[in-house]
Write a protein that holds these residues in place. Structure first.
Motif, PDB file in Angstrom:
ATOM      1  N   LEU A  10       0.833  -1.196   0.000  1.00 58.46           N
ATOM      2  CA  LEU A  10       0.000   0.000   0.000  1.00 58.46           C
ATOM      3  C   LEU A  10       0.874   1.255   0.000  1.00 58.46           C
ATOM      4  O   LEU A  10       2.017   1.219   0.435  1.00 58.46           O
ATOM      5  CB  LEU A  10      -0.901   0.019   1.239  1.00 58.46           C
ATOM      6  CG  LEU A  10      -1.906  -1.125   1.378  1.00 58.46           C
ATOM      7  CD1 LEU A  10      -2.646  -1.012   2.698  1.00 58.46           C
ATOM      8  CD2 LEU A  10      -2.894  -1.124   0.220  1.00 58.46           C
ATOM      9  N   PHE A  15      -7.527   7.019   0.635  1.00 67.70           N
ATOM     10  CA  PHE A  15      -8.576   7.282  -0.358  1.00 67.70           C
ATOM     11  C   PHE A  15      -9.162   8.685  -0.139  1.00 67.70           C
ATOM     12  O   PHE A  15      -9.494   9.384  -1.087  1.00 67.70           O
ATOM     13  CB  PHE A  15      -9.676   6.215  -0.286  1.00 67.70           C
ATOM     14  CG  PHE A  15      -9.258   4.907  -0.882  1.00 67.70           C
ATOM     15  CD1 PHE A  15      -9.208   4.750  -2.265  1.00 67.70           C
ATOM     16  CD2 PHE A  15      -8.893   3.838  -0.085  1.00 67.70           C
ATOM     17  CE1 PHE A  15      -8.807   3.544  -2.841  1.00 67.70           C
ATOM     18  CE2 PHE A  15      -8.495   2.635  -0.645  1.00 67.70           C
ATOM     19  CZ  PHE A  15      -8.447   2.484  -2.016  1.00 67.70           C
ATOM     20  N   PHE A  35     -11.024  -0.508   3.639  1.00 69.11           N
ATOM     21  CA  PHE A  35      -9.997   0.074   2.768  1.00 69.11           C
ATOM     22  C   PHE A  35      -9.713   1.508   3.190  1.00 69.11           C
ATOM     23  O   PHE A  35     -10.602   2.361   3.164  1.00 69.11           O
ATOM     24  CB  PHE A  35     -10.452   0.073   1.299  1.00 69.11           C
ATOM     25  CG  PHE A  35     -10.749  -1.297   0.756  1.00 69.11           C
ATOM     26  CD1 PHE A  35      -9.850  -2.343   0.928  1.00 69.11           C
ATOM     27  CD2 PHE A  35     -11.921  -1.544   0.066  1.00 69.11           C
ATOM     28  CE1 PHE A  35     -10.108  -3.606   0.425  1.00 69.11           C
ATOM     29  CE2 PHE A  35     -12.208  -2.793  -0.447  1.00 69.11           C
ATOM     30  CZ  PHE A  35     -11.289  -3.842  -0.267  1.00 69.11           C
ATOM     31  N   PHE A  37      -5.942   2.931   2.846  1.00 65.44           N
ATOM     32  CA  PHE A  37      -4.834   3.406   2.018  1.00 65.44           C
ATOM     33  C   PHE A  37      -4.921   2.808   0.617  1.00 65.44           C
ATOM     34  O   PHE A  37      -5.351   1.663   0.449  1.00 65.44           O
ATOM     35  CB  PHE A  37      -3.493   3.010   2.653  1.00 65.44           C
ATOM     36  CG  PHE A  37      -3.225   3.726   3.937  1.00 65.44           C
ATOM     37  CD1 PHE A  37      -2.656   4.996   3.926  1.00 65.44           C
ATOM     38  CD2 PHE A  37      -3.553   3.146   5.156  1.00 65.44           C
ATOM     39  CE1 PHE A  37      -2.415   5.667   5.115  1.00 65.44           C
ATOM     40  CE2 PHE A  37      -3.316   3.805   6.344  1.00 65.44           C
ATOM     41  CZ  PHE A  37      -2.746   5.073   6.333  1.00 65.44           C
ATOM     42  N   CYS A  38      -4.469   3.589  -0.361  1.00 67.58           N
ATOM     43  CA  CYS A  38      -4.513   3.124  -1.753  1.00 67.58           C
ATOM     44  C   CYS A  38      -3.327   2.218  -2.075  1.00 67.58           C
ATOM     45  O   CYS A  38      -2.234   2.422  -1.542  1.00 67.58           O
ATOM     46  CB  CYS A  38      -4.388   4.303  -2.709  1.00 67.58           C
ATOM     47  SG  CYS A  38      -5.657   5.532  -2.570  1.00 67.58           S
ATOM     48  N   THR A  39      -3.529   1.282  -2.969  1.00 65.13           N
ATOM     49  CA  THR A  39      -2.385   0.575  -3.549  1.00 65.13           C
ATOM     50  C   THR A  39      -1.772   1.545  -4.576  1.00 65.13           C
ATOM     51  O   THR A  39      -2.420   2.527  -4.973  1.00 65.13           O
ATOM     52  CB  THR A  39      -2.824  -0.727  -4.258  1.00 65.13           C
ATOM     53  OG1 THR A  39      -3.625  -0.374  -5.393  1.00 65.13           O
ATOM     54  CG2 THR A  39      -3.601  -1.647  -3.335  1.00 65.13           C
ATOM     55  N   GLN A  42      -3.942   2.226  -7.579  1.00 60.99           N
ATOM     56  CA  GLN A  42      -5.128   3.035  -7.239  1.00 60.99           C
ATOM     57  C   GLN A  42      -4.741   4.509  -7.072  1.00 60.99           C
ATOM     58  O   GLN A  42      -5.422   5.401  -7.586  1.00 60.99           O
ATOM     59  CB  GLN A  42      -5.767   2.510  -5.948  1.00 60.99           C
ATOM     60  CG  GLN A  42      -6.377   1.129  -6.120  1.00 60.99           C
ATOM     61  CD  GLN A  42      -6.606   0.389  -4.821  1.00 60.99           C
ATOM     62  OE1 GLN A  42      -6.212   0.835  -3.746  1.00 60.99           O
ATOM     63  NE2 GLN A  42      -7.220  -0.780  -4.905  1.00 60.99           N
ATOM     64  N   ALA A  60      -0.150  -5.707 -12.488  1.00 56.69           N
ATOM     65  CA  ALA A  60      -0.165  -7.145 -12.235  1.00 56.69           C
ATOM     66  C   ALA A  60      -1.441  -7.548 -11.520  1.00 56.69           C
ATOM     67  O   ALA A  60      -2.084  -6.716 -10.868  1.00 56.69           O
ATOM     68  CB  ALA A  60       1.034  -7.516 -11.372  1.00 56.69           C
ATOM     69  N   THR A  61      -1.764  -8.805 -11.629  1.00 57.39           N
ATOM     70  CA  THR A  61      -2.873  -9.356 -10.868  1.00 57.39           C
ATOM     71  C   THR A  61      -2.626  -9.140  -9.382  1.00 57.39           C
ATOM     72  O   THR A  61      -1.492  -9.269  -8.913  1.00 57.39           O
ATOM     73  CB  THR A  61      -2.975 -10.861 -11.203  1.00 57.39           C
ATOM     74  OG1 THR A  61      -3.769 -10.979 -12.357  1.00 57.39           O
ATOM     75  CG2 THR A  61      -3.594 -11.662 -10.098  1.00 57.39           C
ATOM     76  N   GLY A  62      -3.657  -8.761  -8.665  1.00 60.49           N
ATOM     77  CA  GLY A  62      -3.515  -8.570  -7.225  1.00 60.49           C
ATOM     78  C   GLY A  62      -3.018  -7.194  -6.836  1.00 60.49           C
ATOM     79  O   GLY A  62      -2.796  -6.918  -5.666  1.00 60.49           O
ATOM     80  N   SER A  63      -2.876  -6.299  -7.828  1.00 59.49           N
ATOM     81  CA  SER A  63      -2.374  -4.955  -7.520  1.00 59.49           C
ATOM     82  C   SER A  63      -3.487  -4.027  -7.059  1.00 59.49           C
ATOM     83  O   SER A  63      -3.243  -2.870  -6.735  1.00 59.49           O
ATOM     84  CB  SER A  63      -1.672  -4.375  -8.742  1.00 59.49           C
ATOM     85  OG  SER A  63      -2.560  -4.389  -9.841  1.00 59.49           O
ATOM     86  N   GLY A  64      -4.699  -4.512  -7.054  1.00 61.85           N
ATOM     87  CA  GLY A  64      -5.832  -3.689  -6.622  1.00 61.85           C
ATOM     88  C   GLY A  64      -6.447  -2.901  -7.763  1.00 61.85           C
ATOM     89  O   GLY A  64      -7.099  -1.883  -7.571  1.00 61.85           O
ATOM     90  N   LYS A  65      -6.286  -3.416  -8.989  1.00 59.84           N
ATOM     91  CA  LYS A  65      -6.771  -2.638 -10.128  1.00 59.84           C
ATOM     92  C   LYS A  65      -8.292  -2.583 -10.201  1.00 59.84           C
ATOM     93  O   LYS A  65      -8.844  -1.644 -10.772  1.00 59.84           O
ATOM     94  CB  LYS A  65      -6.156  -3.102 -11.436  1.00 59.84           C
ATOM     95  CG  LYS A  65      -6.487  -4.507 -11.816  1.00 59.84           C
ATOM     96  CD  LYS A  65      -5.712  -4.895 -13.056  1.00 59.84           C
ATOM     97  CE  LYS A  65      -5.735  -6.391 -13.257  1.00 59.84           C
ATOM     98  NZ  LYS A  65      -7.071  -6.988 -13.289  1.00 59.84           N
ATOM     99  N   LEU A  67     -10.555  -1.901  -7.885  1.00 60.76           N
ATOM    100  CA  LEU A  67     -11.032  -0.638  -7.293  1.00 60.76           C
ATOM    101  C   LEU A  67     -10.495   0.562  -8.069  1.00 60.76           C
ATOM    102  O   LEU A  67     -11.138   1.614  -8.091  1.00 60.76           O
ATOM    103  CB  LEU A  67     -10.595  -0.525  -5.830  1.00 60.76           C
ATOM    104  CG  LEU A  67     -11.402  -1.308  -4.798  1.00 60.76           C
ATOM    105  CD1 LEU A  67     -10.855  -1.030  -3.397  1.00 60.76           C
ATOM    106  CD2 LEU A  67     -12.880  -0.939  -4.852  1.00 60.76           C
ATOM    107  N   LEU A 100     -14.140 -13.349 -13.703  1.00 62.03           N
ATOM    108  CA  LEU A 100     -13.616 -11.999 -13.447  1.00 62.03           C
ATOM    109  C   LEU A 100     -14.746 -10.972 -13.446  1.00 62.03           C
ATOM    110  O   LEU A 100     -14.795 -10.089 -12.591  1.00 62.03           O
ATOM    111  CB  LEU A 100     -12.608 -11.618 -14.534  1.00 62.03           C
ATOM    112  CG  LEU A 100     -11.141 -11.768 -14.169  1.00 62.03           C
ATOM    113  CD1 LEU A 100     -10.272 -11.474 -15.379  1.00 62.03           C
ATOM    114  CD2 LEU A 100     -10.785 -10.823 -13.025  1.00 62.03           C
ATOM    115  N   GLU A 173      -7.822  -6.482 -18.250  1.00 57.55           N
ATOM    116  CA  GLU A 173      -7.025  -7.603 -18.775  1.00 57.55           C
ATOM    117  C   GLU A 173      -7.074  -7.609 -20.300  1.00 57.55           C
ATOM    118  O   GLU A 173      -7.411  -8.624 -20.926  1.00 57.55           O
ATOM    119  CB  GLU A 173      -7.498  -8.935 -18.180  1.00 57.55           C
ATOM    120  CG  GLU A 173      -7.545  -8.876 -16.663  1.00 57.55           C
ATOM    121  CD  GLU A 173      -7.020 -10.111 -15.978  1.00 57.55           C
ATOM    122  OE1 GLU A 173      -6.687 -11.082 -16.655  1.00 57.55           O
ATOM    123  OE2 GLU A 173      -6.916 -10.080 -14.736  1.00 57.55           O
TER     124      GLU A 173
END
Ligand SMILES: Nc1ncnc2c1ncn2[C@@H]1O[C@H](COP(=O)(O)OP(=O)(O)OP(=O)(O)O)[C@@H](O)[C@H]1O
Length: 280
Positions: A10, A15, A35, A37-39, A42, A60-65, A67, A100, A173
């Motif tokens: 993070l 936010f 939630f 803090f932003c990744t 984000q 990447a997958t899991g980066s919080g894209k 949101l 997805l 994706e």
């Protein structure tokens, strides 16, 4: 802000710090979901999309894209018309698989529900298309979340939906969308949408086909690249930054071994790392 965020995944950006400021009900929904803090993706992407910029995001997958695009979609629809007519489509989110799309629909739900009169619709294969058509005819749909095949099918068969005021299109994706052969459907969908819209294209890899799609569907996009170390990323929105598709918590290693030792090496590797999550 005083307490530095210890979690490397993070940033130190809350936010509630983002500009333009997210609407209060969205901030409340974020707090309720835990939630704060932003990744990195984000922190970089939300302000751009909310300022009506097109973006191409390497994430990447899991980066919080999820949101990173769901929040701008909700904000932009709120600003444009929080009370659209039932068949006026304000936004579309396209992703390659049913799973997805369902996941996005589920993640988006608490935020979409802050828009009292905006009806989202999940459009994916598997169920009878007639059922979707009936539902759209009877109930309307203002935000479509789905896979390219079903969205294309619905657009071909149904002329009750009005896309003239569509504000935002998200392609999630994009590399997989194209790799799975959805180019024709995507181009057809895009050709029916107004040119004056915002578009966000998210992709884990930048292939030539993704570049082409970006050129055809986006206007002067800002490029967001996510580096491996979240700390360095805080607030950086691209430019010439070096990129990595590998999340910072993921370590990649390889092992050279003789063919006849493969099985025993594999057993050894798995036993040695049994307390960790690994993919071989
Ligand atoms: N700002 C945040 N703070 C804490 N957790 C977060 C934040 N943003 C996302 N997450 C969590 O991180 C996980 C991954 O997020 P998300 O699914 O959006 O990533 P993604 O990049 O879209 O991954 P995928 O490609 O698998 O869909 C989810 O469990 C989500 O709840």
């Amino acid at each position: 802000m005083a307490s530095a965020n210890q979690n490397k995944a993070l940033t130190n950006t809350r936010f509630s710090d983002l500009e333009p400021r997210l609407a209060e009900p969205v901030l409340e929904a974020l707090t309720n979901s835990g939630f704060e803090f932003c990744t990195p993706v984000q922190a970089a992407t939300i302000p751009l999309l909310c300022s009506y910029k097109d973006v191409t995001v390497d994430a990447a997958t899991g980066s919080g894209k999820t949101l990173a695009f769901v929040l701008p979609v909700v904000e932009i629809i709120r600003r444009s018309s929080s009370n659209p007519k039932p068949h006026k489509v304000m936004g579309i989110i396209i992703s390659p698989t049913r799973e997805l799309s369902s996941q996005i629909f589920h993640v988006a739900q608490p935020f979409i529900s802050t828009l009292a009169n905006v009806r989202p619709m999940l459009l994916v294969g598997g169920l009878e298309v007639k059922a979707d058509i009936k539902k759209i005819e009877e109930e309307g749909a203002n935000l479509l979340i789905g896979t390219p095949g079903r969205l294309y099918d619905i657009m071909e068969r149904l002329d009750i939906l009005d896309f003239r005021d569509l504000e935002i299109l998200i392609l999630d994706e994009a590399d997989r969308l194209l790799g799975m052969g959805f180019e024709k459907q995507l181009n057809s969908i895009i050709s029916r949408l107004p040119k004056l819209r915002r578009t966000g294209l998210f992709s884990a890899t930048q292939t030539e086909a993704v570049e082409e799609l970006s050129k055809a569907g986006l206007r002067n996009p800002v490029r967001v690249e996510v580096r491996a170390e979240a700390k360095q990323l805080s607030g950086s929105a691209s430019g010439n930054s070096t990129s990595s598709k590998t999340p910072s918590g993921l370590h990649i290693e390889y092992l050279e071994c003789e063919a006849d030792k493969k099985s025993s090496q594999l057993v050894h590797l798995i036993t040695k790392n049994k307390s960790k999550k690994i993919i071989v």
